[in-house]
Write an enzyme that holds these catalytic residues in place. Sequence first.
Site, short mmCIF file in Angstrom:
data_model
loop_
_atom_site.label_atom_id
_atom_site.label_comp_id
_atom_site.label_asym_id
_atom_site.label_seq_id
_atom_site.Cartn_x
_atom_site.Cartn_y
_atom_site.Cartn_z
N TYR A 44 -8.90 3.19 157.01
CA TYR A 44 -9.82 2.04 157.12
C TYR A 44 -9.25 0.94 158.01
O TYR A 44 -9.97 0.34 158.80
CB TYR A 44 -10.13 1.47 155.74
CG TYR A 44 -11.21 2.22 155.00
CD1 TYR A 44 -12.56 2.08 155.38
CD2 TYR A 44 -10.92 3.06 153.95
CE1 TYR A 44 -13.55 2.77 154.71
CE2 TYR A 44 -11.92 3.75 153.27
CZ TYR A 44 -13.23 3.61 153.66
OH TYR A 44 -14.21 4.29 153.01
N ASP A 73 -11.86 -3.14 144.35
CA ASP A 73 -12.07 -2.23 145.47
C ASP A 73 -10.72 -1.89 146.08
O ASP A 73 -9.77 -2.68 145.99
CB ASP A 73 -12.95 -2.89 146.54
CG ASP A 73 -13.58 -1.82 147.42
OD1 ASP A 73 -14.60 -1.25 147.03
OD2 ASP A 73 -13.00 -1.52 148.49
N ARG A 109 -17.09 5.15 139.95
CA ARG A 109 -18.13 4.16 140.29
C ARG A 109 -19.15 4.00 139.16
O ARG A 109 -20.35 3.87 139.41
CB ARG A 109 -18.87 4.57 141.58
CG ARG A 109 -18.04 4.54 142.83
CD ARG A 109 -17.99 3.13 143.41
NE ARG A 109 -17.12 3.07 144.56
CZ ARG A 109 -17.53 3.16 145.82
NH1 ARG A 109 -18.80 3.29 146.09
NH2 ARG A 109 -16.67 3.12 146.79
N ARG A 167 -25.27 -9.16 141.03
CA ARG A 167 -25.11 -9.20 142.49
C ARG A 167 -26.18 -10.07 143.17
O ARG A 167 -25.99 -10.47 144.31
CB ARG A 167 -25.09 -7.78 143.06
CG ARG A 167 -23.79 -7.04 142.80
CD ARG A 167 -22.68 -7.40 143.79
NE ARG A 167 -22.87 -6.70 145.05
CZ ARG A 167 -23.32 -7.23 146.17
NH1 ARG A 167 -23.61 -8.51 146.21
NH2 ARG A 167 -23.48 -6.51 147.25
N ARG A 191 -24.30 -0.21 141.64
CA ARG A 191 -25.69 -0.59 141.91
C ARG A 191 -26.75 0.21 141.18
O ARG A 191 -27.89 -0.20 141.12
CB ARG A 191 -25.95 -0.53 143.42
CG ARG A 191 -25.33 -1.70 144.16
CD ARG A 191 -25.25 -1.42 145.63
NE ARG A 191 -24.35 -0.32 145.86
CZ ARG A 191 -24.04 0.18 147.06
NH1 ARG A 191 -24.61 -0.30 148.14
NH2 ARG A 191 -23.19 1.17 147.18
O1 CP3 Z 1 -16.81 1.63 138.73
C1 CP3 Z 1 -15.84 1.87 139.47
O2 CP3 Z 1 -15.52 3.02 139.84
C2 CP3 Z 1 -14.91 0.73 139.84
C3 CP3 Z 1 -15.12 0.10 141.04
C4 CP3 Z 1 -14.82 0.69 142.41
C5 CP3 Z 1 -15.47 0.20 143.55
N1 CP3 Z 1 -14.87 0.73 144.64
C6 CP3 Z 1 -16.57 -0.76 143.54
C7 CP3 Z 1 -17.50 -0.82 144.67
C8 CP3 Z 1 -13.86 1.62 142.83
C9 CP3 Z 1 -12.94 2.50 142.01
C10 CP3 Z 1 -13.90 1.61 144.25
C11 CP3 Z 1 -12.98 2.42 145.07
C12 CP3 Z 1 -13.27 2.59 146.49
N2 CP3 Z 1 -13.75 1.67 147.38
C13 CP3 Z 1 -12.99 3.78 147.22
C14 CP3 Z 1 -12.38 5.02 146.65
C15 CP3 Z 1 -13.38 5.83 145.94
C16 CP3 Z 1 -14.38 6.50 146.84
O3 CP3 Z 1 -15.55 6.15 146.70
O4 CP3 Z 1 -13.98 7.37 147.62
C17 CP3 Z 1 -13.39 3.56 148.54
C18 CP3 Z 1 -13.32 4.56 149.68
C19 CP3 Z 1 -13.86 2.23 148.63
C20 CP3 Z 1 -14.34 1.52 149.81
C21 CP3 Z 1 -15.72 1.10 149.65
N3 CP3 Z 1 -16.13 0.02 148.89
C22 CP3 Z 1 -16.87 1.68 150.24
C23 CP3 Z 1 -16.88 2.89 151.15
C24 CP3 Z 1 -17.97 0.92 149.81
C25 CP3 Z 1 -19.39 1.05 150.22
C26 CP3 Z 1 -19.98 2.11 149.38
C27 CP3 Z 1 -21.44 1.94 149.18
O5 CP3 Z 1 -21.91 2.74 148.39
O6 CP3 Z 1 -22.04 1.03 149.79
C28 CP3 Z 1 -17.48 -0.08 148.93
C29 CP3 Z 1 -18.30 -1.08 148.21
C30 CP3 Z 1 -18.30 -0.97 146.73
N4 CP3 Z 1 -17.17 -0.84 145.98
C31 CP3 Z 1 -19.42 -1.06 145.88
C32 CP3 Z 1 -18.93 -0.97 144.58
C33 CP3 Z 1 -19.71 -1.05 143.31
C34 CP3 Z 1 -20.86 -1.30 146.30
C35 CP3 Z 1 -20.95 -2.68 146.85
C36 CP3 Z 1 -22.09 -3.55 146.37
O7 CP3 Z 1 -22.19 -3.89 145.17
O8 CP3 Z 1 -22.87 -3.95 147.23
#
Ligand code: CP3
Length: 354
Positions: free
Chosen positions: A156, A79, A30, A43, A34
């Site tokens: 999920y 994602d 990640r 965003r 944010r």
């Molecule tokens: O920089 C990176 O790592 C690449 C981007 C990336 C995102 N999601 C962007 C994202 C990657 C590799 C993921 C994988 C992902 N997504 C996983 C596996 C990794 C982990 O964290 O266990 C999972 C479970 C998800 C599902 C997911 N997507 C969740 C649970 C959330 C909410 C998390 C939160 O902090 O709110 C997301 C949203 C998400 N995916 C964001 C980002 C940058 C935040 C959303 C936003 O910008 O509002």
Amino acid sequence: MPTFPPLKNDLLLRTARGETTDRTPVWMMRQAGRYLPEYRAIREDHDFFEVVETPELAAEVTIQPVERFPLDGAIIFSDIMVVPEALGLTVEMVSGQGPTFPEPLATPDDLDRLVDPNIDAALGHVFDALTRTRHELEGRVPLIGFAGAPWTLMAYMVEGGGSKSYRHARAWLYRHPEAAKDLLRRTTDVVVDYLIGQVEAGAQMLQVFDSWAGLHGPDTFRTFCYPYLDEVASRVKSACPEVPLVVFAKNAHYALDALADTDYDVISLDWSMDPEAARETVGDRAVLQGNLDPCALYAPPDALRRHVQHMLAGFGPHHHIANLGHGMLPDHDPEHARVFVDTVHEQSEQMRTV
Ligand code: CP3
């Protein structure tokens, strides 16, 4: 296959393949997100899936952390939820709640709602984003592609969103074991084609996120999690033998030995695992990645440096890719991410001279 600019920094790929190198490579799960003001600025004008689905924006966001820090890899901005979408489900990103399915898979009858996707049509935007990003990176660092593991995606799709216990998804394993296997098989097929497509589009390393692997006990892990993780690796490996594969099976301590026997080249550890003990279990069967507690980034810089040094010493100088034990958090200070990255650079070089 498109042609791309030559790679100037291949430290990550060489380490992932088991070579010894002059420094420990470093990237952060990640790393685009944010905590970066430049990400928040994008965003403000575009919602999450719009960024994911617009290759220009996805490429820009992917490269943001590489512009800011001396990282050794870029991970494509996307994602894991794009695969359930390709399977025909609707996913919404609800602020403060994460991904949400308005109509999750409630019973085995709901499997009839899934489609057999045309990967290029459903996920072509990710392939376009990868190709564009590879060009825009100009060979600075390798580009990492990724997908969710079958079990984590099932969790999920059945649960309908984030949850503490995932009791609906886990109940399926006991109530509807054959339907669960059917769902996992169909998801596996899509994940495999999706990962191979990412390589064809420009991904140079692949990570499979099994973020909810730790919800299993050893028995359900063996039946519903491991076989599909294993199959993803063997099928992708035979199609793309040169591309290093990473698995992140969060909290699955009991699985470490079994994971080392798969075709994954790298095992990514969460912070609850002890680096030395993990090395002892895995031996030379895999390279290890990780595993600083993301919350260590809240420590003052001096203390943070000590935590990073301690982690590096635990893994030793070789066969290690420095990373966090899970993702960056939205309120992390970017300057502390810099301390993490810089300390890996300094210390890992020093470790090789003593
Ligand atoms: O920089 C990176 O790592 C690449 C981007 C990336 C995102 N999601 C962007 C994202 C990657 C590799 C993921 C994988 C992902 N997504 C996983 C596996 C990794 C982990 O964290 O266990 C999972 C479970 C998800 C599902 C997911 N997507 C969740 C649970 C959330 C909410 C998390 C939160 O902090 O709110 C997301 C949203 C998400 N995916 C964001 C980002 C940058 C935040 C959303 C936003 O910008 O509002």
